[in-house]
Design a protein around this motif. Structure first.
Motif, PDB file in Angstrom:
ATOM      1  N   PRO A 132      65.278  47.005 -80.931  1.00 25.25           N
ATOM      2  CA  PRO A 132      64.518  47.065 -79.679  1.00 25.25           C
ATOM      3  C   PRO A 132      65.045  46.182 -78.554  1.00 25.25           C
ATOM      4  CG  PRO A 132      63.398  45.656 -81.274  1.00 25.25           C
ATOM      5  CD  PRO A 132      64.591  46.216 -81.974  1.00 25.25           C
ATOM      6  N   VAL A 133      65.758  45.102 -78.868  1.00 28.83           N
ATOM      7  CA  VAL A 133      66.107  44.173 -77.782  1.00 28.83           C
ATOM      8  C   VAL A 133      67.617  43.923 -77.682  1.00 28.83           C
ATOM      9  CG1 VAL A 133      63.844  43.019 -77.796  1.00 28.83           C
ATOM     10  CG2 VAL A 133      65.697  42.097 -79.209  1.00 28.83           C
TER      11      VAL A 133
ATOM     12  N   ARG B 230      65.538  48.701 -73.081  1.00 26.99           N
ATOM     13  CA  ARG B 230      64.746  47.865 -72.192  1.00 26.99           C
ATOM     14  C   ARG B 230      65.430  46.607 -71.705  1.00 26.99           C
ATOM     15  NH1 ARG B 230      60.594  46.641 -77.166  1.00 26.99           N
ATOM     16  NH2 ARG B 230      60.260  44.502 -76.535  1.00 26.99           N
TER      17      ARG B 230
ATOM     18  N   ALA C 228      68.911  40.239 -75.823  1.00 26.14           N
ATOM     19  CA  ALA C 228      67.944  39.126 -75.729  1.00 26.14           C
ATOM     20  C   ALA C 228      68.366  37.980 -76.632  1.00 26.14           C
ATOM     21  CB  ALA C 228      66.551  39.611 -76.074  1.00 26.14           C
TER      22      ALA C 228
ATOM     23  N   ALA D 180      71.224  36.217 -79.837  1.00 25.42           N
ATOM     24  CA  ALA D 180      71.757  36.435 -81.182  1.00 25.42           C
ATOM     25  C   ALA D 180      70.635  37.044 -82.019  1.00 25.42           C
ATOM     26  CB  ALA D 180      72.188  35.098 -81.769  1.00 25.42           C
ATOM     27  N   ASP D 181      70.999  37.658 -83.134  1.00 22.58           N
ATOM     28  CA  ASP D 181      69.970  38.216 -84.019  1.00 22.58           C
ATOM     29  C   ASP D 181      69.385  37.067 -84.848  1.00 22.58           C
ATOM     30  OD1 ASP D 181      68.426  39.407 -85.934  1.00 22.58           O
ATOM     31  OD2 ASP D 181      69.791  41.096 -86.226  1.00 22.58           O
ATOM     32  N   ILE D 182      68.160  36.686 -84.510  1.00 20.73           N
ATOM     33  CA  ILE D 182      67.554  35.497 -85.118  1.00 20.73           C
ATOM     34  C   ILE D 182      67.399  35.683 -86.630  1.00 20.73           C
ATOM     35  CG2 ILE D 182      65.504  34.001 -85.099  1.00 20.73           C
ATOM     36  CD1 ILE D 182      65.098  34.917 -82.159  1.00 20.73           C
TER      37      ILE D 182
ATOM     38  N   GLY E  13      72.163  34.090 -76.581  1.00 18.69           N
ATOM     39  CA  GLY E  13      73.491  34.665 -76.783  1.00 18.69           C
ATOM     40  C   GLY E  13      73.786  35.827 -75.849  1.00 18.69           C
TER      41      GLY E  13
ATOM     42  N   GLU F  30      74.969  34.202 -72.821  1.00 20.15           N
ATOM     43  CA  GLU F  30      76.275  33.591 -73.107  1.00 20.15           C
ATOM     44  C   GLU F  30      77.384  34.643 -73.118  1.00 20.15           C
ATOM     45  OE1 GLU F  30      74.468  31.574 -76.616  1.00 20.15           O
ATOM     46  OE2 GLU F  30      75.667  29.870 -75.930  1.00 20.15           O
TER      47      GLU F  30
ATOM     48  N   PRO G 166      66.669  30.224 -74.166  1.00 17.11           N
ATOM     49  CA  PRO G 166      65.458  29.741 -74.849  1.00 17.11           C
ATOM     50  C   PRO G 166      65.718  29.126 -76.224  1.00 17.11           C
ATOM     51  CG  PRO G 166      65.649  32.112 -75.115  1.00 17.11           C
ATOM     52  CD  PRO G 166      66.850  31.670 -74.324  1.00 17.11           C
ATOM     53  N   GLU G 167      66.986  28.869 -76.557  1.00 14.19           N
ATOM     54  CA  GLU G 167      67.298  28.411 -77.917  1.00 14.19           C
ATOM     55  C   GLU G 167      66.471  27.204 -78.355  1.00 14.19           C
ATOM     56  OE1 GLU G 167      69.532  29.503 -75.768  1.00 14.19           O
ATOM     57  OE2 GLU G 167      71.123  30.624 -76.767  1.00 14.19           O
TER      58      GLU G 167
ATOM     59  N   PRO H 102      72.181  26.582 -77.249  1.00 12.80           N
ATOM     60  CA  PRO H 102      73.076  27.702 -76.991  1.00 12.80           C
ATOM     61  C   PRO H 102      74.391  27.460 -77.732  1.00 12.80           C
ATOM     62  CG  PRO H 102      72.052  26.950 -74.953  1.00 12.80           C
ATOM     63  CD  PRO H 102      71.740  25.927 -76.007  1.00 12.80           C
ATOM     64  N   GLY H 103      74.703  28.310 -78.666  1.00 14.10           N
ATOM     65  CA  GLY H 103      75.827  28.026 -79.569  1.00 14.10           C
ATOM     66  C   GLY H 103      76.989  28.980 -79.413  1.00 14.10           C
TER      67      GLY H 103
ATOM     68  N   ARG I  13      55.187  37.749 -83.912  1.00 18.19           N
ATOM     69  CA  ARG I  13      55.466  39.175 -83.706  1.00 18.19           C
ATOM     70  C   ARG I  13      54.802  40.036 -84.775  1.00 18.19           C
ATOM     71  NH1 ARG I  13      58.092  35.766 -80.630  1.00 18.19           N
ATOM     72  NH2 ARG I  13      58.644  36.730 -78.658  1.00 18.19           N
TER      73      ARG I  13
ATOM     74  N   ARG J 204      51.288  43.372 -84.986  1.00 22.37           N
ATOM     75  CA  ARG J 204      51.244  44.716 -85.592  1.00 22.37           C
ATOM     76  C   ARG J 204      49.841  44.996 -86.123  1.00 22.37           C
ATOM     77  NH1 ARG J 204      56.898  43.825 -87.012  1.00 22.37           N
ATOM     78  NH2 ARG J 204      56.328  42.614 -88.818  1.00 22.37           N
TER      79      ARG J 204
ATOM     80  N   LYS K 143      53.207  47.840 -83.935  1.00 26.23           N
ATOM     81  CA  LYS K 143      52.964  47.123 -82.704  1.00 26.23           C
ATOM     82  C   LYS K 143      52.744  48.149 -81.603  1.00 26.23           C
ATOM     83  CE  LYS K 143      55.778  43.775 -82.232  1.00 26.23           C
ATOM     84  NZ  LYS K 143      56.789  42.840 -81.790  1.00 26.23           N
TER      85      LYS K 143
HETATM   86  C1  3H9 Z   1      70.597  32.676 -79.760  1.00 22.69           C
HETATM   87  O1  3H9 Z   1      70.875  33.548 -78.988  1.00 22.69           O
HETATM   88  C2  3H9 Z   1      71.612  31.721 -80.322  1.00 22.69           C
HETATM   89  C3  3H9 Z   1      72.927  31.715 -79.589  1.00 22.69           C
HETATM   90  O2  3H9 Z   1      72.905  30.818 -78.527  1.00 22.69           O
HETATM   91  C4  3H9 Z   1      74.051  31.254 -80.468  1.00 22.69           C
HETATM   92  C5  3H9 Z   1      74.365  32.075 -81.661  1.00 22.69           C
HETATM   93  C6  3H9 Z   1      75.588  31.607 -82.385  1.00 22.69           C
HETATM   94  N1  3H9 Z   1      66.667  38.546 -82.817  1.00 22.69           N
HETATM   95  O3  3H9 Z   1      59.014  39.801 -78.676  1.00 22.69           O
HETATM   96  P1  3H9 Z   1      58.877  41.256 -78.893  1.00 22.69           P
HETATM   97  C7  3H9 Z   1      62.500  41.467 -82.219  1.00 22.69           C
HETATM   98  S1  3H9 Z   1      69.013  32.460 -80.328  1.00 22.69           S
HETATM   99  C8  3H9 Z   1      66.069  39.371 -83.681  1.00 22.69           C
HETATM  100  O4  3H9 Z   1      57.675  41.749 -79.565  1.00 22.69           O
HETATM  101  P2  3H9 Z   1      58.638  41.663 -76.068  1.00 22.69           P
HETATM  102  C9  3H9 Z   1      61.094  40.974 -82.470  1.00 22.69           C
HETATM  103  O5  3H9 Z   1      61.010  40.295 -83.689  1.00 22.69           O
HETATM  104  C10 3H9 Z   1      68.093  33.769 -79.593  1.00 22.69           C
HETATM  105  N2  3H9 Z   1      64.950  40.061 -83.398  1.00 22.69           N
HETATM  106  O6  3H9 Z   1      59.067  42.077 -77.522  1.00 22.69           O
HETATM  107  C11 3H9 Z   1      60.325  42.267 -82.454  1.00 22.69           C
HETATM  108  O7  3H9 Z   1      60.522  42.900 -83.698  1.00 22.69           O
HETATM  109  P3  3H9 Z   1      59.349  43.734 -84.405  1.00 22.69           P
HETATM  110  C12 3H9 Z   1      67.722  33.469 -78.218  1.00 22.69           C
HETATM  111  C13 3H9 Z   1      64.438  39.912 -82.186  1.00 22.69           C
HETATM  112  O8  3H9 Z   1      58.951  42.820 -75.205  1.00 22.69           O
HETATM  113  C14 3H9 Z   1      61.046  43.086 -81.404  1.00 22.69           C
HETATM  114  O9  3H9 Z   1      62.358  42.525 -81.304  1.00 22.69           O
HETATM  115  N3  3H9 Z   1      66.834  34.487 -77.732  1.00 22.69           N
HETATM  116  C15 3H9 Z   1      65.005  39.066 -81.241  1.00 22.69           C
HETATM  117  O10 3H9 Z   1      57.273  41.085 -76.067  1.00 22.69           O
HETATM  118  C16 3H9 Z   1      60.394  43.057 -80.056  1.00 22.69           C
HETATM  119  O11 3H9 Z   1      60.182  41.707 -79.683  1.00 22.69           O
HETATM  120  C17 3H9 Z   1      65.505  34.392 -77.832  1.00 22.69           C
HETATM  121  O12 3H9 Z   1      64.963  33.431 -78.294  1.00 22.69           O
HETATM  122  C18 3H9 Z   1      66.182  38.371 -81.595  1.00 22.69           C
HETATM  123  N4  3H9 Z   1      66.811  37.560 -80.727  1.00 22.69           N
HETATM  124  O13 3H9 Z   1      59.615  40.470 -75.671  1.00 22.69           O
HETATM  125  C19 3H9 Z   1      64.726  35.560 -77.285  1.00 22.69           C
HETATM  126  N5  3H9 Z   1      64.261  39.105 -80.114  1.00 22.69           N
HETATM  127  O14 3H9 Z   1      59.033  44.837 -83.453  1.00 22.69           O
HETATM  128  C20 3H9 Z   1      63.740  36.047 -78.298  1.00 22.69           C
HETATM  129  C21 3H9 Z   1      63.263  39.956 -80.355  1.00 22.69           C
HETATM  130  O15 3H9 Z   1      59.966  44.170 -85.672  1.00 22.69           O
HETATM  131  N6  3H9 Z   1      63.046  37.221 -77.889  1.00 22.69           N
HETATM  132  N7  3H9 Z   1      63.366  40.451 -81.600  1.00 22.69           N
HETATM  133  O16 3H9 Z   1      58.238  42.750 -84.590  1.00 22.69           O
HETATM  134  C22 3H9 Z   1      62.076  37.225 -76.947  1.00 22.69           C
HETATM  135  O17 3H9 Z   1      61.778  36.235 -76.301  1.00 22.69           O
HETATM  136  C23 3H9 Z   1      61.314  38.502 -76.752  1.00 22.69           C
HETATM  137  O18 3H9 Z   1      61.511  39.300 -77.882  1.00 22.69           O
HETATM  138  C24 3H9 Z   1      61.720  39.326 -75.527  1.00 22.69           C
HETATM  139  C25 3H9 Z   1      60.982  40.680 -75.551  1.00 22.69           C
HETATM  140  C26 3H9 Z   1      61.327  38.553 -74.249  1.00 22.69           C
HETATM  141  C27 3H9 Z   1      63.196  39.598 -75.498  1.00 22.69           C
END
Ligand code: 3H9
Length: 615
Positions: free
Chosen positions: A25-26, A60, A64, A66-68, A105, A108, A127-128, A135-136, A278, A282, A613
């Protein structure tokens, strides 16, 4: 030829290769997507007919992050920082076109491209820190090169995203378009064909004023002193390193900090809290349609806090209380809260007057004749409310009691405010899905987070009460209050700490035992709620405690705590302590069952977790 399968589509438009990220989704940058992007950049570099690359996303949002869900697992190549470096090293210009939320990510990745354009409604952020990491993928090194230490630290330490216009002003973007992003980006990419742009790693705009840079680092370091979580201080170190070290070494420094942080228990707790929130969204009733709510009724003076929330949300409210002095007191409470808000600058006098205009006080339930949802804050007035509210109006009981038998049982639901932020929706066996959807929509409109419980509900409160009972027992057994308070504060649960004259942070074995006794009581109560089907999933219990009652987010929640510790240990402890105080620690059978299978509460959640959800 265009390729359509997998998380990355490729399109050719003349000399421009367009890479369309498509991983709903993201568009999180999971392994398959990273591998596909890597491969595509290799091909683009080798193909003499490609003059520029455009990266954009379908659906959309731009990625958003890395895959957390991959964190905590062995990393798989290509890793995100390597992919970013690979993109940056591409000799052909790479342009990123951003819509939605370019976070972590995702941002980044865009910063590793040679230019960036975004739609005006896009949000960009790092938002890390909210996940206990930093941010890695080069973020701590590239961002300050573009926008300086002060703004880079603001983005990384608050984790708050900024709108595209602000990102443009800061220097993170090269252009913003109101709409037509795809066309605008393509045109821009065509204009870049054959050009060589400076890589972000070689830019220094943000570092021109070395002294200001150092001052911002020093100020941020000071602000981080004594912080409970380590991520902030490590972010400051990395931003400092960006100025002091060549970028290659800065990247290594960042990678080491990321690896340290991602492995901390705090980061694991924060990830759990992220997914628990999250999962709680649901609801099995996700497909049911909410009934329109134009007017909200509140019956019972005790509902004045909910009436106030509704007014603040712009909702017309009828407040009924048959006892005149109590009605006056309720109105006074609302007026006093508004006055405080005005004095603190949170509410303008004009908005206060408008709120007041929308409020209709009444002594008789007949005034509820046009209310689409009635919050019943006094169970003794339910019959009157049920009679007066129009057919189809939802009757939401705010008290702790069970939902009574009633001809209107399908309209009835429990809606309990927990800690001012969370609404526990207690769904009875006869509650209509539309009533659930309506109550949920109203709760969200009031700015509340929602958790579904089966009636009689009361998840967060009961679990907290179990913790409190354990604390009381420890004190009655002669445990020093200062010791208990120190241990609980150290864990992040000051709300359970007893008053103590002198209180030292309690560490070591005795603190461990105190925490274990209190948390085991809470997890045990949580297990009972799962057994009885009141809570849908263990993670819902954690979510309720974190969102409603200030359980420390980085500790994940009591069920997560128990899972991390191991249910075999929990079983052993409960078997011992249950002899001492069975009313607190007598083991819930679910714990014995799960422990015997080598299971976790999270496994139980997977079996029980249902629902979807809604949008
Ligand atoms: C990072 O990037 C580290 C890097 O710097 C370095 C790496 C080496 N991964 O929130 P929602 C899923 S850390 C996996 O309900 P919305 C979420 O679980 C990351 N899954 O939607 C949900 O799944 P389900 C930094 C993710 O519209 C579905 O997507 N980024 C991720 O209310 C929908 O999510 C963040 O911290 C993810 N990164 O809000 C951003 N993101 O339907 C985290 C979402 O199965 N994400 N999912 O329950 C958000 O803040 C919100 O999801 C977003 C959308 C604002 C994007």
């Amino acid at each position: 030829m265009d390729q359509q399968a997998g998380p990355l589509r490729q399109e050719r438009h003349g000399a421009v290769l367009v890479l369309v990220i498509d991983a709903p989704p993201v568009n999180a940058l999971g392994h398959a997507l990273r591998a596909a992007l890597w491969q595509a950049i290799e091909v683009a570099e080798a193909d003499a007919t490609v003059g520029a690359v455009l990266i954009r996303a379908a659906g959309r949002t731009f990625p958003a992050g890395a895959d957390i869900s991959e964190f905590g697992q062995p990393p798989r190549a290509p890793q995100l920082p390597d992919l970013c470096d690979r993109i940056e090293a591409c000799p052909k210009p790479v342009l990123a076109a951003i819509h939605g939320t370019a976070l972590g990510g995702g941002l980044e990745l865009a910063l590793a491209a040679h230019a960036r354009i975004a739609r005006a409604d896009a949000m960009l952020g790092l938002p890390e820190v909210t996940l206990g990491i930093l941010p890695g993928a080069g973020g701590t090194q590239r961002v300050p090169r573009l926008i300086g230490a002060e703004q880079a630290l603001r983005l990384m330490l608050t984790g708050k995203p900024v709108p595209a216009a602000e990102a443009l002003a800061l220097g993170l973007l090269d252009g913003v378009v109101e709409d037509g992003l795809e066309v605008a980006a393509l045109r821009l990419a065509e204009g870049l064909v054959g050009r060589r742009l400076t890589a972000t790693r070689d830019r220094r705009e943000g570092m021109r004023d070395g002294a200001a840079y150092q001052a911002a680092v020093a100020a941020a370091r000071l602000a981080q002193a004594g912080a409970r979580l380590p991520a902030g201080a490590r972010i400051v170190d990395c931003v400092e390193a960006a100025q002091l070290l060549p970028i290659e070494q800065g990247m290594v420094f960042e990678r080491a900090a990321f690896a340290d942080l991602v492995a901390t228990p705090e980061a694991a707790g924060l990830r759990h809290a992220f997914f628990a929130e999250r999962a709680a969204a649901r609801f099995p009733e996700a497909k049911a349609e909410a009934r329109p709510v134009a007017q909200l009724g509140v019956i019972g003076a005790a509902g004045s806090d909910l009436a106030l929330l509704a007014l603040q949300a712009g909702c017309p409210v009828v407040l009924v209380e048959p006892n005149r002095p109590q009605l006056v007191e309720a109105l006074e409470r609302i007026a006093a809260a508004q006055e405080t808000a005005v004095q603190e600058g949170r509410l303008t006098p004009a908005a206060r007057d408008a709120d007041w205009e929308r409020l209709t006080p009444a002594l008789g339930a007949a005034a509820l004749a046009d209310s689409d949802l009635v919050l019943v804050a006094d169970a003794g007035l339910l019959a009157e409310a049920a009679e007066a509210a129009p057919p189809g109006a939802v009757l939401a009981l705010t008290g702790r009691g069970a939902l009574p038998d009633s001809p209107r049982a399908s309209d009835m639901i429990g809606l309990r405010l927990v800690g001012g932020r969370l609404a526990e929706l207690a769904v009875g066996p006869q509650t209509a899905p539309e009533a659930v959807a309506t109550a949920r929509a109203v709760a969200r409109r009031l700015g509340l987070l929602c958790l579904r419980a089966a009636a009689p509900g009361g998840i967060a409160g009961r679990v907290m009460l179990a913790g409190r009972a354990a604390v009381t027992h420890l004190l009655a057994q002669g445990e020093a209050p200062a010791r208990v308070a120190g241990a609980l504060r150290g864990f992040g649960l000051p709300q359970l700490a007893p008053e103590a004259a002198a209180e030292a942070p309690e560490t070591g074995a005795s603190a461990g035992r105190i925490i274990a006794q209190v948390l085991s009581a809470m997890a045990n109560e949580g297990a009972r709620l799962l057994e009885r089907g009141i809570a849908q999933r263990a993670s819902d219990i954690d979510f309720a405690l974190v969102a409603g009652l200030g359980f420390p987010r980085w500790q994940g929640g009591p069920m997560f705590w128990a899972d991390q510790r191991g249910l075999l240990i929990l079983r052993r402890d409960l078997a011992e302590w249950g002899q001492e105080a069975p009313e607190i620690w007598a083991m819930a059978p679910l714990i014995a069952d799960l422990a015997a299978q080598g299971g976790h509460f999270a496994d139980h959640a997977a079996q029980a977790g249902s629902g979807q959800k809604d949008a």
